[in-house]
Design an enzyme around this catalytic site. Structure first.
Site, PDB file in Angstrom:
ATOM      1  N   SER A  23       0.590  -0.881  -0.261  1.00  9.44           N
ATOM      2  CA  SER A  23       0.260  -0.302   0.198  1.00  9.44           C
ATOM      3  C   SER A  23       0.873   1.026   0.193  1.00  9.44           C
ATOM      4  O   SER A  23       1.520   1.322   0.339  1.00  9.44           O
ATOM      5  CB  SER A  23      -0.665  -0.010   1.130  1.00  9.44           C
TER       6      SER A  23
HETATM    7  N1  SAH Z   1      -0.418  -4.834   3.972  1.00  9.79           N
HETATM    8  C1  SAH Z   1       0.533  -5.338   3.033  1.00  9.79           C
HETATM    9  C2  SAH Z   1      -0.832  -4.773   1.779  1.00  9.79           C
HETATM   10  C3  SAH Z   1      -0.918  -6.668   0.989  1.00  9.79           C
HETATM   11  S1  SAH Z   1      -2.002  -5.784   0.087  1.00  9.79           S
HETATM   12  C4  SAH Z   1       1.551  -4.982   3.303  1.00  9.79           C
HETATM   13  O1  SAH Z   1       2.392  -4.143   3.345  1.00  9.79           O
HETATM   14  O2  SAH Z   1       1.985  -5.414   1.575  1.00  9.79           O
HETATM   15  C5  SAH Z   1      -3.908  -6.520   0.517  1.00  9.79           C
HETATM   16  C6  SAH Z   1      -3.643  -8.227   1.171  1.00  9.79           C
HETATM   17  O3  SAH Z   1      -4.834  -8.647   1.433  1.00  9.79           O
HETATM   18  C7  SAH Z   1      -3.024  -9.433   0.132  1.00  9.79           C
HETATM   19  O4  SAH Z   1      -1.986  -9.395   0.148  1.00  9.79           O
HETATM   20  C8  SAH Z   1      -4.280 -10.134  -0.211  1.00  9.79           C
HETATM   21  O5  SAH Z   1      -4.033 -11.131  -0.826  1.00  9.79           O
HETATM   22  C9  SAH Z   1      -4.723  -9.753   1.000  1.00  9.79           C
HETATM   23  N2  SAH Z   1      -6.713 -10.480   1.057  1.00  9.79           N
HETATM   24  C10 SAH Z   1      -7.047 -10.087   0.800  1.00  9.79           C
HETATM   25  N3  SAH Z   1      -8.738 -10.709   1.552  1.00  9.79           N
HETATM   26  C11 SAH Z   1      -7.719 -11.262   2.759  1.00  9.79           C
HETATM   27  C12 SAH Z   1      -7.887 -12.327   3.664  1.00  9.79           C
HETATM   28  N4  SAH Z   1      -9.745 -13.314   3.358  1.00  9.79           N
HETATM   29  N5  SAH Z   1      -7.628 -12.854   4.181  1.00  9.79           N
HETATM   30  C13 SAH Z   1      -5.850 -12.439   4.718  1.00  9.79           C
HETATM   31  N6  SAH Z   1      -6.025 -11.494   3.276  1.00  9.79           N
HETATM   32  C14 SAH Z   1      -6.490 -11.190   2.702  1.00  9.79           C
END
Ligand code: SAH
Length: 210
Positions: free
Chosen positions: A51
């Protein structure tokens, strides 16, 4: 990056210090390292993104506005949904007493584990699971933060939020793929919801993927 966050209105010194401490370039692919400190989301593989720093900072700062965080002056027991590459988890690890972070994509869960190993945050637990179910074993949480947004807020998150706790999540707005940053506070009398600016996160999906 920290100066830009400050100029962009982030005031909480502990939050700014966390951004100072955690190297964002360590969480992106070699080809993207030169962009690591720009205020932009970047691909981390598997169709997901790390993000935008300004949004991560804004959401963490909002968590500090929860009643329990205000009373103790810190983040205590935090749940993160969407570990991704682990960058936000690392930030939270420097700020909170204890952090549980869930990811539903096994390759990303493994990647985060690898990238976080050198930082060794002892208070951070990475869970491979469906974050829509929260993580009951470590509940209740004073703060819940989601890096992916769906059409509604999963009931498990509301159930696992402590009294005095605060939940910050993107929620899909209307029929399109627009989202709004949503804050939910749990009080003795119930839940109070406030809606903030438009944001753009990847979709919240149910189930696991290996
Ligand atoms: N906080 C992360 C952002 C990753 S993007 C960082 O710093 O890199 C959001 C993430 O949420 C993705 O990896 C996606 O796979 C995950 N995601 C989506 N739905 C989810 C769920 N139900 N449970 C766990 N993770 C989920």
């Amino acid at each position: 990056m920290v100066q830009r966050l400050r100029a962009g209105g982030i005031r909480h010194e502990a939050v700014l210090a966390a951004f100072e401490r955690v190297p964002r370039h360590a969480f992106v692919d070699a080809a993207l390292v030169t962009q690591a400190y720009e205020d932009t989301s970047l691909p981390i593989g598997h169709g997901q993104t790390i993000s935008k720093p300004s949004v991560v900072a804004r959401m963490i700062e909002l968590l500090y506005g929860g009643a329990n965080a205000q009373a103790s002056g810190r983040l205590v027991n935090v749940l993160e949904i969407g570990t991704g590459c682990g960058y936000q988890a690392a930030l939270l690890g420097t700020l909170a007493r204890s952090v549980t972070s869930i990811e539903r994509l096994k390759p990303l869960h493994d990647k985060a584990r690898e990238l976080l190993a050198p930082l060794r945050p002892p208070n951070l637990r990475l869970v491979f699971g469906d974050g829509m179910l929260g993580h009951a074993p470590n509940a209740p949480y004073d703060a819940i933060i989601a890096a992916a947004g769906g059409a509604s807020v999963p009931q498990a998150w509301l159930d696992q939020l402590a009294e005095g706790g605060r939940l910050v999540t993107p929620v899909r707005d209307g029929g399109g793929d627009g989202q709004v940053l949503t804050v939910i506070d749990r009080h003795a009398e119930g839940y109070r919801r406030s809606v903030h600016e438009a944001v753009k996160f990847v979709p919240l999906k149910s189930g696991l993927a290996r």
